[in-house]
Design an enzyme around this catalytic site. Sequence first.
Site, PDB file in Angstrom:
ATOM      1  CG  HIS A 215      -4.179 -10.388 -44.706  1.00 23.06           C
ATOM      2  ND1 HIS A 215      -3.129 -11.001 -44.084  1.00 23.06           N
ATOM      3  CD2 HIS A 215      -3.898 -10.443 -46.039  1.00 23.06           C
ATOM      4  CE1 HIS A 215      -2.239 -11.391 -44.983  1.00 23.06           C
ATOM      5  NE2 HIS A 215      -2.686 -11.074 -46.190  1.00 23.06           N
TER       6      HIS A 215
ATOM      7  CB  SER B 123     -31.025  -9.461 -26.096  1.00 14.61           C
ATOM      8  OG  SER B 123     -30.802  -8.854 -24.844  1.00 14.61           O
TER       9      SER B 123
ATOM     10  CE  LYS C  40     -27.451  -7.999 -28.689  1.00 14.82           C
ATOM     11  NZ  LYS C  40     -26.109  -7.986 -29.250  1.00 14.82           N
TER      12      LYS C  40
ATOM     13  CD  GLU D 150     -23.259 -15.788 -30.880  1.00 14.20           C
ATOM     14  OE1 GLU D 150     -22.613 -15.347 -29.928  1.00 14.20           O
ATOM     15  OE2 GLU D 150     -24.463 -15.522 -31.061  1.00 14.20           O
TER      16      GLU D 150
END
Length: 460
Positions: A158, A279, A285, A292
């Site tokens: 979970h 970024s 970043k 992704e």
Amino acid sequence: MAEKKMWGGRFRQATAALVEEYTQSVSFDRALYAQDIAGSKAHARMLAKQGVLTADEAARIVEGLDMVLAEIEGGTFVWRRELEDVHMNIESRLTELVGDVGKKLHTGRSRNDQVALDFRLFVSDRIRAWRGLARDLVGVLAERAGEHATTLLPGCTHMQPAQPVSLGHHLLAYAWMLRRDAERLADCDRRARVCPLGAAALAGTTYPLDPAFVAEQLDMYGTFRNSMDAVSDRDFVLESLFCGATIMAHLSRLCEEIIIWANPAFGFVRLPDAYATGSSIMPQKKNPDVAEIMRGKTGRVYGALTAMLTTVKGLPMTYNRDMQEDKEPFLDCDRTVSASLEIMAGMLRELGFNEGRMRAALRAGFLNATELADYLVGKGIPFREAHHLTGAAVALAEERNVTLEELPLADLQSICDRIGDDVYPVLDPAAAVARREMPGGTGPASVAAQLAELADWLED
Ligand code: ARG
């Protein structure tokens, strides 16, 4: 105008320009050129063996087909949309090169069995390539798992801390998934690489063809048993797309974990620079874009499978032109699956694991609560009761903002007087992992056994 079509004998009017563009497939099925030429060479040789063509005719056709192949691979071949598809482009150029004998190649054959053969060979060739890439990835996962047989991190259910596991065990979970994917592909290949040539348009032909000889030349597992089935089913495409979709499901799950682990709140992994991006506004970043994009591309592979299932649904016997829609979803799936497998292997090879952060994370979430319950069972307390007592200990520790092993013995004894000093070593996460040596468990010996079994598999 009408006679420029190879099938144009009965036609008086030219095809409408929009229709020509709408129905053509050469813009994408040209990818099948090598399989089309190999299939045609095998067909010509078979026709000669059966006395339908002379040996000399077949030799000239084979030679001409090799010339066409050289033109295509040399980039000088001119693909013509008005010739509709890869099959007619190649046959038409063959006849230009070798003369009238080229017109004999299509004897006893239809584009219906021809395209089924070409695409079966193509799909088989590609899923064999996927299989090799899946094996490579299993190899990388096993290698990284071997380095981390004793690195511990929180195992979750979970998405909540559950029990400590080794990173090696965690990584091997993916190795087993990918191994099943490779096995599924091998199984799929046995059904895909079956020769449909000789089915002709749908009913077989009157020429004394020898499909087994064609199958043998093309290194196929066997021949069709029913000509109508041979030209009309595309279950080999569905199966291969399902295999691709399952591979992407597995890769996407791994991507998700890498993305979570790369978040500084976890900080379990350091992305290699070569597999991350920055970024344009936030200088700090380092984004897991590769993972992704891979997670995102999973959708298009599921889409390809859904598209193909929908296309074949409700098709009456036998060949229907709808089936031309089988190529683009598979080609897109192939690009995605091949690249994803290769890139995941590269990224994992270089992924940095932060063992300190993983170990620190073991402090949160009472991952050793099951150990305390099992300890109490060892002291003769029924499991349900032990579970309840452990819950009370967890509540107490939570209240004091400490871990279970930080509770003094007196406090533990206030919950259950059978708890002794011997409880503390049991609560150590490394001991918890080491106790799970049953087959398939997270214990180091079990992980070593998994690695040995995978190494054997990788070898043959
Ligand atoms: N381009 C077609 C396909 O991919 C080839 C077979 C065409 N057959 C036909 N009878 N028109 O399915």
